[in-house]
Design an enzyme around this catalytic site. Structure first.
Site, PDB file in Angstrom:
ATOM      1  N   CYS A   1       0.834  -1.195   0.000  1.00  0.00           N
ATOM      2  CA  CYS A   1       0.000   0.000   0.000  1.00  0.00           C
ATOM      3  C   CYS A   1       0.872   1.249   0.000  1.00  0.00           C
ATOM      4  O   CYS A   1       2.031   1.209   0.403  1.00  0.00           O
ATOM      5  CB  CYS A   1      -0.936   0.094   1.202  1.00  0.00           C
TER       6      CYS A   1
ATOM      7  N   ARG B   1       2.950   0.568  -5.540  1.00  0.00           N
ATOM      8  CA  ARG B   1       2.910  -0.107  -4.237  1.00  0.00           C
ATOM      9  C   ARG B   1       1.630  -0.924  -4.037  1.00  0.00           C
ATOM     10  O   ARG B   1       1.493  -1.624  -3.043  1.00  0.00           O
ATOM     11  CB  ARG B   1       3.012   0.929  -3.111  1.00  0.00           C
TER      12      ARG B   1
ATOM     13  N   TRP C   1      -2.882  -2.518  -1.635  1.00  0.00           N
ATOM     14  CA  TRP C   1      -2.592  -3.902  -2.027  1.00  0.00           C
ATOM     15  C   TRP C   1      -3.207  -4.750  -0.933  1.00  0.00           C
ATOM     16  O   TRP C   1      -2.755  -4.708   0.209  1.00  0.00           O
ATOM     17  CB  TRP C   1      -1.091  -4.123  -2.127  1.00  0.00           C
TER      18      TRP C   1
ATOM     19  N   ASN D   1      -0.652   1.986   6.037  1.00  0.00           N
ATOM     20  CA  ASN D   1       0.138   0.981   5.335  1.00  0.00           C
ATOM     21  C   ASN D   1       0.773   0.098   6.394  1.00  0.00           C
ATOM     22  O   ASN D   1       1.429   0.607   7.293  1.00  0.00           O
ATOM     23  CB  ASN D   1       1.222   1.669   4.493  1.00  0.00           C
ATOM     24  N   GLY D   2       0.572  -1.222   6.266  1.00  0.00           N
ATOM     25  CA  GLY D   2       1.165  -2.131   7.247  1.00  0.00           C
ATOM     26  C   GLY D   2       0.136  -3.145   7.701  1.00  0.00           C
ATOM     27  O   GLY D   2      -0.870  -3.377   7.022  1.00  0.00           O
TER      28      GLY D   2
ATOM     29  N   GLU E   1      16.475 -15.211 -12.972  1.00  0.00           N
ATOM     30  CA  GLU E   1      15.930 -13.856 -13.012  1.00  0.00           C
ATOM     31  C   GLU E   1      15.101 -13.658 -14.293  1.00  0.00           C
ATOM     32  O   GLU E   1      14.032 -13.052 -14.260  1.00  0.00           O
ATOM     33  CB  GLU E   1      17.080 -12.836 -12.924  1.00  0.00           C
TER      34      GLU E   1
ATOM     35  N   LYS F   1      11.153 -12.609 -14.446  1.00  0.00           N
ATOM     36  CA  LYS F   1      10.677 -11.421 -15.166  1.00  0.00           C
ATOM     37  C   LYS F   1       9.595 -11.819 -16.147  1.00  0.00           C
ATOM     38  O   LYS F   1       8.564 -11.188 -16.263  1.00  0.00           O
ATOM     39  CB  LYS F   1      11.873 -10.803 -15.912  1.00  0.00           C
TER      40      LYS F   1
ATOM     41  N   GLU G   1       6.265 -12.894 -14.419  1.00  0.00           N
ATOM     42  CA  GLU G   1       5.503 -11.897 -13.667  1.00  0.00           C
ATOM     43  C   GLU G   1       4.815 -10.869 -14.552  1.00  0.00           C
ATOM     44  O   GLU G   1       3.767 -10.356 -14.180  1.00  0.00           O
ATOM     45  CB  GLU G   1       6.349 -11.217 -12.577  1.00  0.00           C
TER      46      GLU G   1
ATOM     47  N   HIS H   1      18.032 -33.711 -15.464  1.00  0.00           N
ATOM     48  CA  HIS H   1      17.673 -34.433 -14.229  1.00  0.00           C
ATOM     49  C   HIS H   1      16.189 -34.315 -13.905  1.00  0.00           C
ATOM     50  O   HIS H   1      15.800 -34.494 -12.762  1.00  0.00           O
ATOM     51  CB  HIS H   1      18.516 -33.915 -13.057  1.00  0.00           C
TER      52      HIS H   1
ATOM     53  N   LYS I   1       5.202  -3.536  -5.684  1.00  0.00           N
ATOM     54  CA  LYS I   1       6.643  -3.427  -5.723  1.00  0.00           C
ATOM     55  C   LYS I   1       7.285  -3.622  -4.360  1.00  0.00           C
ATOM     56  O   LYS I   1       8.353  -4.212  -4.241  1.00  0.00           O
ATOM     57  CB  LYS I   1       7.046  -2.063  -6.288  1.00  0.00           C
TER      58      LYS I   1
HETATM   59  C1  F6R Z   1      10.516  -8.891  -9.253  1.00  0.00           C
HETATM   60  C2  F6R Z   1      10.557  -8.049  -8.079  1.00  0.00           C
HETATM   61  C3  F6R Z   1      10.444  -8.693  -6.740  1.00  0.00           C
HETATM   62  C4  F6R Z   1      11.406  -8.015  -5.753  1.00  0.00           C
HETATM   63  C5  F6R Z   1      11.230  -8.594  -4.347  1.00  0.00           C
HETATM   64  C6  F6R Z   1      12.217  -8.001  -3.357  1.00  0.00           C
HETATM   65  O1  F6R Z   1      10.638  -8.146 -10.422  1.00  0.00           O
HETATM   66  O2  F6R Z   1      10.669  -6.869  -8.176  1.00  0.00           O
HETATM   67  O3  F6R Z   1      10.712 -10.058  -6.823  1.00  0.00           O
HETATM   68  O4  F6R Z   1      12.703  -8.203  -6.198  1.00  0.00           O
HETATM   69  O5  F6R Z   1       9.935  -8.356  -3.893  1.00  0.00           O
HETATM   70  O6  F6R Z   1      12.091  -6.623  -3.285  1.00  0.00           O
HETATM   71  P1  F6R Z   1      13.259  -5.707  -2.698  1.00  0.00           P
HETATM   72  O7  F6R Z   1      14.426  -5.838  -3.601  1.00  0.00           O
HETATM   73  O8  F6R Z   1      12.690  -4.342  -2.657  1.00  0.00           O
HETATM   74  O9  F6R Z   1      13.572  -6.258  -1.339  1.00  0.00           O
END
Ligand code: F6R
Length: 604
Positions: free
Chosen positions: A2, A27, A74, A100-101, A479, A483, A486, A502, A599
């Site tokens: 949030c 967020r 969120w 938020n929290g 990674e 990407k 998601e 395997h 995020k």
């Molecule tokens: C994927 C992504 C998430 C963050 C994860 C950790 O694209 O952005 O997987 O990497 O939530 O977030 P941080 O780096 O802010 O701790």
């Protein structure tokens, strides 16, 4: 999770609140709302859906008033309905609150408040806050004291902003969730993150846990839970508003992919001098005595941690990377003052990573963070912070921050190897650092010549997408798959190349393109693994240098410039980011705001 915003000052607040919320939408985007104090009660507008929809609702009936709060959600407690949207109000609508929290003791507070006659209209944990505030307003000597009594009753994490009808002020508190005060000449802001008000001011104050603030038109008072005055430094943010905008790109993600040359140049600047690595707060000798390194992180940051771990291990340093959410239950052996815990986190606010950091600190480890955000909780809780300096990242999918994290960790690995007696810094350090200097240009070359758009269309409609790599490129393959899944919502997996045979090979069909990443280390083995998949019908997309042997085998190619093997994966990663972007674009996905994600993940 949030985002919250609040504003007090001359002129109407609504436009600044809504624009601020749009800058915080990364967020969370399940619902949005604002509350405005206008001398005739508090006007609340809130609804499920994105901020653009809230804006459409407000257009016909723009609320007047110079004090307001706003929220983008969120969902954690309760589905994304209009009722569960913030701001939440009290029994008589005298109080409005954004939060938020997570309020951990909301169930017991709710039971008590119901006994006092309060009726609840939402499923959220937040709603206890306005009811409590209203309850204490009846008996407390002042509004500020009633707010303080409310905050004292809460257990959990929160950044809260509240309005009281007829009172020209904003009441705010922080515990465990980010909250920043923005100071302009004739107005004050509160927000979960700086981009919310960066158009107006770059002067900020970071709340500490336990801080309570009262914002009035002529000033801000900060106290602690006991009511004692506290003073906090005013800091200047070195991001500019353009950094936080889309800059003519269709999406933040594409903009941020294209920002990588600049971001990397910032990451490196001043950190390599005369062929040596110089890290600002970590002069030679800083890490002598360290005999074990634990990297803790989540998601993309975890993949960067895998990159760092590989380089530390290559330098002969005992290092392990942990998913932060698993760390607490799986700490290997005793943690001592000779254990270095590195919390890798773009936002510096990820609850799982902060939990791992706290656990390690409690057990006596030395803890540093590699983060992008000055003033973040991780930066303040860790013993030291090393900033990746990538600039603000708004797209939910992390892109430029992955490359900057990987480079920062690579430099840190060299620093550690120089300090730890039993370790050995890379023999080819000179060429490694020289090619690092060229990395921003190499990324620029990839961006200018990429064929990712065509490759994304060529394989669209496939059943699954696999990414394989070995060593450092194993981290990049993982990674790449994260990407891809998601933002496209298509199934994707990243494997260590040697692991394919395997088990995962059973999934391989002509409908499962395999993106094979080559960096000059054991490439012949990865090529063999790719051929094994190809023999089962899978099309192979090789990501390698132009004259690489893989080009004679693969069905399609994405080329990257020659560089040191340590940096090659970061160039391959740019190609993979672009393939993911264009695949998601072709599918019409909301690229910057993928479904169900946010995020900054501030819940465990
Ligand atoms: C994927 C992504 C998430 C963050 C994860 C950790 O694209 O952005 O997987 O990497 O939530 O977030 P941080 O780096 O802010 O701790």
């Amino acid at each position: 999770m949030c985002g919250i915003i609040a504003r007090i000052g001359d002129g109407d607040a609504i436009t600044k609140l809504v624009t601020g919320l749009q800058n915080l939408e990364y967020r969370g985007y399940d619902s949005a709302g604002v509350a405005i104090q206008n001398g005739a009660g508090i006007s609340v507008y809130k609804q499920s859906g994105q901020i653009s929809e809230l804006k459409d609702t407000i257009v016909g009936n723009v609320p007047k008033g110079n004090v307001g709060i706003g929220h983008t959600r969120w969902s954690t407690h309760g589905p994304p309905t209009d009722e569960n949207a913030h701001p939440h109000t009290s029994e008589t609508d005298k109080v409005a609150v954004v939060h938020n929290g997570i309020i951990e003791n909301y169930a017991e507070l709710k039971t008590w408040l119901k006994e006092q006659g309060h009726e609840f209209t939402s499923d959220t944990d937040t709603e206890v806050i306005p009811h409590l505030f209203e309850q204490y307003l009846e008996s407390a000597p002042s509004i500020e004291e009633a707010f303080r009594m409310t905050i004292r009753d809460l257990k959990g994490s929160y950044a809260v902003a509240a309005l009281v009808d007829g009172d020209h002020a904003i009441y705010a508190a922080r515990q465990g969730s980010p909250l920043i005060l923005g100071l302009d000449n004739d107005e004050y802001y509160l927000a979960s993150d700086v981009p919310a008000f960066l158009d107006h001011t770059d002067k900020v104050v970071y709340f500490e846990d336990g801080d309570i603030a009262v914002l009035e038109p002529n000033g801000v008072t900060m106290t602690n839970l006991d009511g004692d005055r506290v003073t906090r430094d005013v800091e200047q943010i070195d991001w500019n508003p353009e950094d936080a905008g889309k800059g003519g790109y269709d999406h933040y993600m594409l903009k941020e992919i294209h920002e990588q040359p600049n971001a990397l140049a910032n990451t490196i600047e001043g950190r390599v001098k005369d062929g040596e690595v110089k890290l600002e707060d970590f002069p030679k000798g800083t890490f002598s005595g360290i005999d074990d390194v634990h990297l803790v992180a989540c998601g993309t940051s975890y993949h960067a941690a895998l990159y760092g771990r590989h380089l530390l291990n290559e330098a002969g340093i005992r290092a392990q990377a942990f998913r932060a959410s698993e760390y607490v239950g799986s700490i290997p052996g005793p943690v001592t003052k000779n254990t270095l815990v590195i919390a890798v986190t773009q936002s510096g606010e990820t609850a799982d990573t902060l939990g791992a950091l706290r656990q390690a600190q409690e057990q006596g480890a030395r803890a540093i963070t590699v983060t992008n955000v000055m003033g973040s909780t991780a930066a303040r809780r860790a013993d030291d912070a090393l900033f990746i300096r990538a600039g603000p990242e708004i797209g939910v999918a992390a892109t430029k921050t992955f490359s900057s994290q990987a480079v920062t960790l690579s430099l840190l690995a060299i620093r550690l190897a120089e300090d730890i007696e039993t370790a050995k810094p890379p023999e080819d350090k000179t060429s490694l650092l020289q090619s690092l200097d060229r990395l921003p240009d190499n990324v620029e070359q990839v961006l200018a010549s990429t064929d990712a758009n065509r490759i994304a269309s060529q394989y669209s409609g496939s059943q699954s997408f696999f990414f394989i790599g070995r060593g450092l490129n194993n981290a990049v393959a993982k990674e790449g798959a994260l990407k891809f899944k998601e933002i496209t919502y298509e199934h994707a997996e990243g494997f260590a190349s040697g692991e394919l045979k395997h088990g995962p090979l059973a999934l391989v069909t002509p409908e499962t393109p395999v993106f094979a990443l080559f960096n000059g280390n054991n490439d012949e083995k990865t090529l063999k693994n790719a051929e094994e998949a190809q023999a089962r019908g899978a099309p192979i997309v090789a990501i390698a240098n132009e004259n690489h042997a893989a080009m004679n085998v693969a069905d399609s190619f994405l080329t990257i410039p020659e560089t040191h093997p340590v940096w090659s994966g970061l160039l391959a990663n740019v190609q993979v980011q672009l393939v993911s972007y264009y695949a998601a674009y072709d599918l019409g996905r909301p690229i910057d705001k993928p479904r169900n994600l946010a995020k900054s993940v501030t819940v465990e």
